[in-house]
Write an enzyme that holds these catalytic residues in place. Structure first.
Site, PDB file in Angstrom:
ATOM      1  N   ASP A  15      14.314  10.889  13.541  1.00 51.91           N
ATOM      2  CA  ASP A  15      13.609  11.572  12.444  1.00 51.91           C
ATOM      3  C   ASP A  15      13.045  10.541  11.455  1.00 51.91           C
ATOM      4  O   ASP A  15      13.612   9.472  11.270  1.00 51.91           O
ATOM      5  CB  ASP A  15      14.596  12.510  11.735  1.00 51.91           C
TER       6      ASP A  15
ATOM      7  N   HIS B  29       4.448   8.069  14.516  1.00 50.45           N
ATOM      8  CA  HIS B  29       4.938   8.417  15.855  1.00 50.45           C
ATOM      9  C   HIS B  29       4.762   7.234  16.818  1.00 50.45           C
ATOM     10  O   HIS B  29       5.619   6.980  17.665  1.00 50.45           O
ATOM     11  CB  HIS B  29       4.214   9.653  16.384  1.00 50.45           C
TER      12      HIS B  29
ATOM     13  N   LEU C 198      21.582   3.184  33.476  1.00 53.88           N
ATOM     14  CA  LEU C 198      21.492   3.957  32.235  1.00 53.88           C
ATOM     15  C   LEU C 198      20.812   5.275  32.559  1.00 53.88           C
ATOM     16  O   LEU C 198      19.743   5.286  33.179  1.00 53.88           O
ATOM     17  CB  LEU C 198      20.662   3.183  31.187  1.00 53.88           C
TER      18      LEU C 198
HETATM   19  C1  FPP Z   1      10.419  13.196  13.729  1.00 54.58           C
HETATM   20  O1  FPP Z   1       9.694  12.590  12.714  1.00 54.58           O
HETATM   21  C2  FPP Z   1       9.949  12.770  15.019  1.00 54.58           C
HETATM   22  C3  FPP Z   1       9.323  13.570  15.934  1.00 54.58           C
HETATM   23  C4  FPP Z   1       9.030  14.987  15.750  1.00 54.58           C
HETATM   24  C5  FPP Z   1       8.846  13.030  17.190  1.00 54.58           C
HETATM   25  C6  FPP Z   1       9.730  12.024  17.842  1.00 54.58           C
HETATM   26  C7  FPP Z   1       8.872  11.193  18.702  1.00 54.58           C
HETATM   27  C8  FPP Z   1       8.927   9.866  18.773  1.00 54.58           C
HETATM   28  C9  FPP Z   1       9.924   9.033  18.103  1.00 54.58           C
HETATM   29  C10 FPP Z   1       7.934   9.111  19.530  1.00 54.58           C
HETATM   30  C11 FPP Z   1       8.059   9.096  20.989  1.00 54.58           C
HETATM   31  C12 FPP Z   1       9.393   9.232  21.578  1.00 54.58           C
HETATM   32  C13 FPP Z   1       9.701   8.689  22.753  1.00 54.58           C
HETATM   33  C14 FPP Z   1      10.967   8.990  23.465  1.00 54.58           C
HETATM   34  C15 FPP Z   1       8.766   7.773  23.372  1.00 54.58           C
HETATM   35  P1  FPP Z   1       8.920  13.516  11.696  1.00 54.58           P
HETATM   36  O2  FPP Z   1       7.508  13.583  12.134  1.00 54.58           O
HETATM   37  O3  FPP Z   1       9.603  14.841  11.600  1.00 54.58           O
HETATM   38  O4  FPP Z   1       9.075  12.688  10.377  1.00 54.58           O
HETATM   39  P2  FPP Z   1       9.143  13.258   8.898  1.00 54.58           P
HETATM   40  O5  FPP Z   1      10.370  14.146   8.831  1.00 54.58           O
HETATM   41  O6  FPP Z   1       9.279  12.019   8.089  1.00 54.58           O
HETATM   42  O7  FPP Z   1       7.866  13.988   8.655  1.00 54.58           O
END
Ligand code: FPP
Length: 248
Positions: A22, A39, A134
């Site tokens: 997150d 992202h 893994l």
């Molecule tokens: C939360 O941050 C993250 C996500 C909804 C997407 C997670 C995806 C990735 C980390 C990238 C790709 C993953 C892999 C496995 C390659 P948010 O957008 O909710 O952040 P915020 O709460 O600060 O708005």
């Protein structure tokens, strides 16, 4: 010379760590960048983590929450960006996964994801099926309540067809019908960015997991932060509802 791993007892590592990644949006906002840049940086953090666990520390199961059932309600441009990012990630890392003995598995409702991503997932899952160094699970279009509802439907169907007696519906029967069947329950769930919730992630499987919440935003999550969470986990005493040893 002291190394990162000197901070933990390598004889007592968690077998399965599940991570709620997150804070990508906040990481980008703090830099005046669009959320998508967060992202992208988040994907690099995931890559760094997988490399570290695959090569340096004996943790055989990692689960990453990449996209929740609820994330479909984000703006269409962000959803499309994430779908493409995940497809690129899986495509570009496949050779490395094969080489490093990493098995990829995906949990979640793949029926909702674009065909291109689904095809990347299916070929990577097939190409890495025999790997066992893994086992990496990506939760994609995943929601624990939806997973439990689907398991309940399967059980009801089997009961209606006379293949299952109501008395046979025990914890094992339910666990066997979840998408995580065959994967041990997480010992440790980590959530980044200071939020302290499970947000519909592995609700059944995390029943006895230790929880580690860190303020670090996901793109800044490093192997050192993972090791710090493992040290916190090791300092806790897991009792599984029992009393402390010798306290009878
Ligand atoms: C939360 O941050 C993250 C996500 C909804 C997407 C997670 C995806 C990735 C980390 C990238 C790709 C993953 C892999 C496995 C390659 P948010 O957008 O909710 O952040 P915020 O709460 O600060 O708005």
């Amino acid at each position: 010379m002291k190394t990162l791993l000197d901070q933990v007892n390598e004889g007592d590592l968690p077998r399965h760590i599940a991570i709620i990644m997150d804070g990508n949006g906040r990481w980008a906002k703090a830099r005046g960048l669009p959320r998508t840049a967060g992202h992208q940086a988040g994907a690099l953090a995931a890559e760094r983590l997988i490399r570290f666990v695959g090569a340096r520390i004996s943790i055989p199961y990692i689960t990453l929450f990449a996209f929740s059932s609820e994330n479909w309600d984000r703006p269409q441009t962000e959803v499309s960006y994430l779908m493409n990012l995940l497809a690129d990630f899986i495509r570009s890392k496949l050779a490395e996964f094969v080489e490093a003995g990493i098995q990829l598995r995906v949990i979640g409702d793949l029926g909702r994801v674009p065909d291109t991503l689904r095809q990347e997932v299916e070929s990577a899952v097939a190409a890495t099926a025999a790997n066992d160094r893994l086992r990496l699970t990506i939760a994609l279009s995943y929601g624990a309540r939806q997973e439990l509802a689907a398991a309940a439907q399967r059980i009801a169907r089997e009961a209606a067809e006379g293949r299952l007696e109501p008395g046979q519906v025990d914890e094992r029967a339910i666990a066997d019908r979840l998408e995580t069947s065959g994967i041990p329950d997480p010992d440790l769930v980590i959530r980044t960015s200071g939020e302290e919730r499970l947000s519909n992630f592995l609700l059944w499987q995390a029943a006895y997991a230790e929880l580690c919440f860190t303020d670090v935003l996901w793109p800044d999550f490093t192997p050192a932060e993972l090791v710090r969470c493992v040290a916190i986990y090791q300092a806790r005493q897991r009792r599984f509802g029992l009393v402390e040893e010798g306290a009878r």
